[in-house]
Write a protein that holds these residues in place. Structure first.
Motif, PDB file in Angstrom:
ATOM      1  N   SER A 174       0.860  -1.184   0.000  1.00 14.62           N
ATOM      2  CA  SER A 174       0.000   0.000   0.000  1.00 14.62           C
ATOM      3  C   SER A 174       0.896   1.233   0.000  1.00 14.62           C
ATOM      4  CB  SER A 174      -0.917  -0.001   1.224  1.00 14.62           C
ATOM      5  OG  SER A 174      -1.883  -1.023   1.105  1.00 14.62           O
ATOM      6  N   ARG A 178      -3.278   5.345   1.125  1.00 11.53           N
ATOM      7  CA  ARG A 178      -4.187   4.716   0.169  1.00 11.53           C
ATOM      8  C   ARG A 178      -3.670   3.328  -0.162  1.00 11.53           C
ATOM      9  NH1 ARG A 178      -1.766   4.430  -4.723  1.00 11.53           N
ATOM     10  NH2 ARG A 178      -0.276   6.064  -5.291  1.00 11.53           N
ATOM     11  N   THR A 179      -4.565   2.554  -0.755  1.00 10.23           N
ATOM     12  CA  THR A 179      -4.139   1.241  -1.236  1.00 10.23           C
ATOM     13  C   THR A 179      -3.378   1.438  -2.547  1.00 10.23           C
ATOM     14  OG1 THR A 179      -6.174   0.947  -2.481  1.00 10.23           O
ATOM     15  CG2 THR A 179      -6.141   0.082  -0.225  1.00 10.23           C
ATOM     16  N   GLU A 211      -6.136   8.738  -0.635  1.00  2.00           N
ATOM     17  CA  GLU A 211      -7.366   8.378  -1.362  1.00  2.00           C
ATOM     18  C   GLU A 211      -8.410   9.490  -1.294  1.00  2.00           C
ATOM     19  OE1 GLU A 211      -7.362   3.496  -1.001  1.00  2.00           O
ATOM     20  OE2 GLU A 211      -8.787   4.636   0.183  1.00  2.00           O
ATOM     21  N   THR A 218     -12.687   6.831  -8.351  1.00  2.00           N
ATOM     22  CA  THR A 218     -12.128   5.783  -7.501  1.00  2.00           C
ATOM     23  C   THR A 218     -10.777   5.386  -8.097  1.00  2.00           C
ATOM     24  OG1 THR A 218     -13.124   4.032  -8.816  1.00  2.00           O
ATOM     25  CG2 THR A 218     -14.430   4.867  -6.969  1.00  2.00           C
ATOM     26  N   GLU A 247      -9.282  -4.474  -3.289  1.00  2.00           N
ATOM     27  CA  GLU A 247      -9.728  -3.139  -2.857  1.00  2.00           C
ATOM     28  C   GLU A 247     -10.658  -3.186  -1.642  1.00  2.00           C
ATOM     29  OE1 GLU A 247      -9.148   0.558  -4.250  1.00  2.00           O
ATOM     30  OE2 GLU A 247      -7.592  -0.864  -3.676  1.00  2.00           O
ATOM     31  N   GLY A 250      -8.260  -2.185   3.225  1.00  4.65           N
ATOM     32  CA  GLY A 250      -7.649  -0.854   3.277  1.00  4.65           C
ATOM     33  C   GLY A 250      -6.134  -0.900   3.362  1.00  4.65           C
ATOM     34  N   ARG A 256     -13.030  -3.354   4.294  1.00  8.07           N
ATOM     35  CA  ARG A 256     -13.743  -2.080   4.168  1.00  8.07           C
ATOM     36  C   ARG A 256     -14.763  -2.163   3.036  1.00  8.07           C
ATOM     37  NH1 ARG A 256      -9.473   1.925   1.054  1.00  8.07           N
ATOM     38  NH2 ARG A 256      -9.414   0.774  -0.909  1.00  8.07           N
ATOM     39  N   ASP A 259     -13.786   3.531   0.411  1.00  6.06           N
ATOM     40  CA  ASP A 259     -12.367   3.898   0.397  1.00  6.06           C
ATOM     41  C   ASP A 259     -12.127   5.142   1.265  1.00  6.06           C
ATOM     42  OD1 ASP A 259     -13.075   6.152  -1.071  1.00  6.06           O
ATOM     43  OD2 ASP A 259     -12.341   5.385  -2.986  1.00  6.06           O
ATOM     44  N   VAL A 265     -16.401   0.843  -2.503  1.00  3.94           N
ATOM     45  CA  VAL A 265     -15.343   0.044  -3.143  1.00  3.94           C
ATOM     46  C   VAL A 265     -15.956  -1.012  -4.055  1.00  3.94           C
ATOM     47  CG1 VAL A 265     -13.540  -1.644  -2.668  1.00  3.94           C
ATOM     48  CG2 VAL A 265     -13.668   0.414  -1.299  1.00  3.94           C
TER      49      VAL A 265
END
Length: 267
Positions: A174, A178-179, A211, A218, A247, A250, A256, A259, A265
């Protein structure tokens, strides 16, 4: 080409012990090597079983798995924003680091299928990791539980099971706030599937670090836009889809549904 020669008994004992234990052969191995017995298939098979059942083979999980899957340095991993993710403590990081090697060594000791590494429905958690993953902890503390870790038989009902959804891999791949479907997807195809993918071309624009700063889009939509460039699509088409499947996890590997910017997501 080079000619090959059979290993002597002591060479075989050393290779076995440094591979499985990351240490010296013990006296039993040395005695069998000295007597010329270690190379006998039935003796070798028996010794392999004994060595894997010995706690010293934990080293194989740490060294081999750590190098193969790139988590050897996770104990020092510091790219997480601690203000945004205060639950990511050094202690949780240590638990995440131990999970893959515990899973791997258990697969070896129980003579499980290598496919379990990817398809397995179970995992191992301690109390801290269970809380992070949303897995109910068995009552009565950790009494009777080896080293404070339990095997979760049907981890898939909590979004876990096998190596792929483990916190160490999701967090390493990550980007702090953010991812990174790109990193996660690349990790799968490069580390697990052994594909060689060339490095990105110079001057590729960076995605926003947070994010929350992606605007209306997205990450999935941002990457789709990126792939419209033919030069980028050539490589990204090989790994983006693998990363986008994660996705629902997180930046520190928690499940999650929205996002960091509050957008739903899509996996």
């Amino acid at each position: 080409g080079k000619s090959t020669t059979a290993l002597t008994g002591h060479e075989l004992a050393s290779r076995l012990s440094y591979f499985l234990w990351s240490s010296l052969p013990d006296q039993r191995l040395l005695d069998l090597a000295g007597d010329g017995l270690l190379r006998r298939p039935e003796v070798l098979s028996r010794e392999l079983k004994r060595m894997l059942e010995d706690q010293r083979s934990d080293a194989l999980g740490v060294e081999f798995l750590g190098q193969w899957l790139g988590v050897r340095q996770f104990e020092q991993f510091n790219a997480v924003d601690r203000k945004r993710f205060p639950g990511f403590t050094p202690s949780l990081r240590r638990s995440m680091y131990q999970e893959p090697s515990r899973f791997f060594v258990d697969t070896l000791r129980t003579n499980g299928s290598l496919l379990e590494l990817i398809e397995g429905r179970h995992t191992f958690v301690n109390k801290e990791l269970a809380r992070h993953y949303g897995i109910p902890w068995p009552g009565g503390g950790t009494e009777g539980i080896a080293d404070g870790w339990v095997r979760v038989k049907d981890a898939t009902s909590f979004g876990r099971g096998g190596l792929l959804p483990m916190g160490a891999f999701l967090t390493t791949n990550s980007s702090g706030l953010r991812t990174s479907p790109v990193r996660r997807g690349y990790w799968v195809v490069h580390r697990l599937l052994g594909e060689h993918i060339p490095p990105p071309p110079p001057k590729v624009p960076d995605l926003p670090a947070d994010e929350a700063d992606l605007g209306e889009l997205t990450l999935r939509e941002v990457l789709a836009k990126h792939r419209k460039n033919e030069l980028c699509a050539k490589c990204h088409s090989r790994f983006d889809s693998f990363g986008l499947a994660f996705e629902g996890y997180g930046p520190v590997g928690r499940r999650r549904e929205v996002d960091g910017g509050g957008r739903r997501v899509d996996v």
